[in-house]
Motif scaffolding. Structure first.
Motif, PDB file in Angstrom:
ATOM      1  N   ARG A  22       0.830  -1.219   0.000  1.00  0.00           N
ATOM      2  CA  ARG A  22       0.000   0.000   0.000  1.00  0.00           C
ATOM      3  C   ARG A  22       0.861   1.264   0.000  1.00  0.00           C
ATOM      4  NH1 ARG A  22      -3.362  -3.731   2.506  1.00  0.00           N
ATOM      5  NH2 ARG A  22      -2.670  -3.331   4.614  1.00  0.00           N
ATOM      6  N   GLN A  38      -0.020  -2.597  -6.351  1.00  0.00           N
ATOM      7  CA  GLN A  38      -1.069  -3.258  -5.557  1.00  0.00           C
ATOM      8  C   GLN A  38      -1.977  -4.083  -6.459  1.00  0.00           C
ATOM      9  OE1 GLN A  38      -3.322  -0.531  -3.178  1.00  0.00           O
ATOM     10  NE2 GLN A  38      -4.004  -2.099  -1.757  1.00  0.00           N
ATOM     11  N   GLY A  39      -2.178  -5.327  -6.065  1.00  0.00           N
ATOM     12  CA  GLY A  39      -2.964  -6.244  -6.884  1.00  0.00           C
ATOM     13  C   GLY A  39      -4.455  -6.037  -6.707  1.00  0.00           C
TER      14      GLY A  39
HETATM   15  N1  GLN Z   1      -3.451  -8.827  -2.390  1.00  0.00           N
HETATM   16  C1  GLN Z   1      -3.068  -7.583  -3.019  1.00  0.00           C
HETATM   17  C2  GLN Z   1      -1.597  -7.583  -3.339  1.00  0.00           C
HETATM   18  O1  GLN Z   1      -0.877  -8.503  -3.009  1.00  0.00           O
HETATM   19  C3  GLN Z   1      -3.408  -6.400  -2.135  1.00  0.00           C
HETATM   20  C4  GLN Z   1      -2.604  -6.352  -0.904  1.00  0.00           C
HETATM   21  C5  GLN Z   1      -2.732  -5.132  -0.061  1.00  0.00           C
HETATM   22  O2  GLN Z   1      -3.582  -4.277  -0.252  1.00  0.00           O
HETATM   23  N2  GLN Z   1      -1.869  -5.004   0.889  1.00  0.00           N
HETATM   24  O3  GLN Z   1      -1.153  -6.656  -3.955  1.00  0.00           O
END
Ligand code: GLN
Length: 389
Positions: A22, A38-39
């Motif tokens: 983040r 960010q995924g």
């Molecule tokens: N799972 C997503 C990622 O790995 C979001 C993770 C998050 O918001 N910390 O990017």
């Protein structure tokens, strides 16, 4: 008399930092970069899923659902797990809906782990597992997934197990490295869990994002494991609704009973109208899932090709929506933070520094993680910027 607070906070908060992922999103915004850190999808969720949520709110499904999840959603999950994996799951006793897979993992650890119990984690790992352990009191024991194809040494895994092992976390398909655990690997893990009376906590949030010949095999389907596996998944990635916070846990009653108690007092429950929409999403035909996988396979190509052409070394992921790219041929040797900073400022593309997925000193120092969970336009623009690097 006025007196200032002593400003004591719990020591458990000092052993982990803010989310690096983040933080990279924030930096990406500051520098106007394309956020491949960010995924989460930057494209819309499917119309039928959005409409179902609007309809549920208008139908006044706006009060607490049953704490462990609305009946309709639990039934939809149990039916899906039966259809896809042949697992017989009782929606009344073995399914718990949570606020995202994140809460599912935290509630599971709080319910099952005693202070000092050991949890085995494969490295690289999803960043949440470290703070989760700090909050549950677990001691993490790491086993390395070796690049480039992220296999592990069976002897190293065996050596990680001991009478102190309470659980092992298996994340398949894997964030960040895209590995999909094979049946042989799962069987070895299963054998060790049984020998050492350990639980397997599987994070299967990317179960439907899987490419080429790879197949997702849930640990709960491996003989002897249904009764000692906590399966965690959710709707965020499958239906492109990461902000809805809809996760779930499937586990035998002896495990679910404890997890449900923790979940009840942590969050009461996940948002009721979104649970209704989630049920409708899962009840839709199963044509949706291969289309989703096909869409992401295409997105993977848009990003992987320019990375390889630019001189990165990267293994093609078998699942999930991330690429771990080795930048050592591009300079910045051993300084993933400096390289990530360079990519954000000079290329206008934000990655996550690789070391945030490792604890071993120096590991990940030549890696960055990039996500391809973005629109084709975003990925094409990122590809052009990477080509100019
Ligand atoms: N799972 C997503 C990622 O790995 C979001 C993770 C998050 O918001 N910390 O990017």
């Amino acid at each position: 008399m006025l007196s200032a607070p002593s400003r004591r906070v719990a020591s458990r908060t000092s052993v982990f930092t803010e989310s690096v992922i983040r933080e990279m999103t924030r930096l990406s915004q500051v520098h106007g970069a394309l956020n491949l850190a960010q995924g989460f999808p930057d494209f819309p969720a499917p119309d039928f899923v959005k409409q179902a949520a609007v309809d549920a709110i208008n139908a006044d499904i706006n009060q607490y659902a049953i704490t462990w999840g609305s009946e309709r959603l639990r039934r939809a999950i149990a039916a899906k797990v039966q259809r896809f994996y042949g697992l017989d799951v009782d929606p009344d006793r073995e399914v718990t809906v949570t606020c995202g897979a994140t809460e599912a993992m935290m509630a599971t650890q709080l319910a099952l782990i005693e202070e000092g119990d050991e949890i085995i984690v494969f490295e690289p790992f999803y960043e949440n597992y470290v703070p989760d352990a700090a909050m549950s009191g677990a001691k993490l024991v790491f086993v390395t997934l070796e690049a480039p194809d992220f296999t592990f040494d069976p002897d190293a895994l065996r050596a990680a197990f001991s009478p102190r092992t309470r659980a092992i976390i298996v994340n398949t398909p894997n964030n960040p490295c895209g590995k999909v655990f094979t049946r042989d690997e799962l069987e070895l893990i299963a054998e060790l869990c049984q020998e050492f009376d350990a639980i397997c906590i599987t994070d299967e949030i990317y179960e439907h994002i899987i490419f080429g010949g790879a197949r997702h095999i849930p640990m709960a389907t491996i003989p002897g494991m249904a009764d000692r596996t906590v399966t965690i998944s959710g709707l965020s990635k499958t239906f492109s609704v990461t902000g809805w916070r809809l996760g779930y846990v499937v586990a035998a009653p002896w495990l679910s009973d404890a997890i449900r108690k923790v979940h009840d007092f942590l969050t009461v429950g996940a948002p009721a109208p979104l649970q209704e929409a989630g049920a409708i999403a899962i009840e839709q035909g199963d044509d949706y899932y291969p289309e989703l996988a096909g869409m992401y396979e295409h997105k993977c190509d848009i990003l992987l090709t320019p990375l390889l052409e630019a001189g990165f070394k990267a293994h093609r992921p078998e699942g999930a929506y991330y690429i771990m790219a080795d930048f050592s041929a591009l300079g910045f040797h051993g300084d993933d933070s400096a390289f990530a900073d360079h990519m954000i400022r000079n290329a206008g593309v934000a990655p996550v520094p690789g070391s945030s997925f490792f604890v071993s000193p120096g590991a990940g120092a030549n890696l960055v993680r990039l996500t391809f969970s973005k629109s084709d336009e975003t990925l094409t623009a990122a590809a052009e910027r990477i080509a100019r690097m």
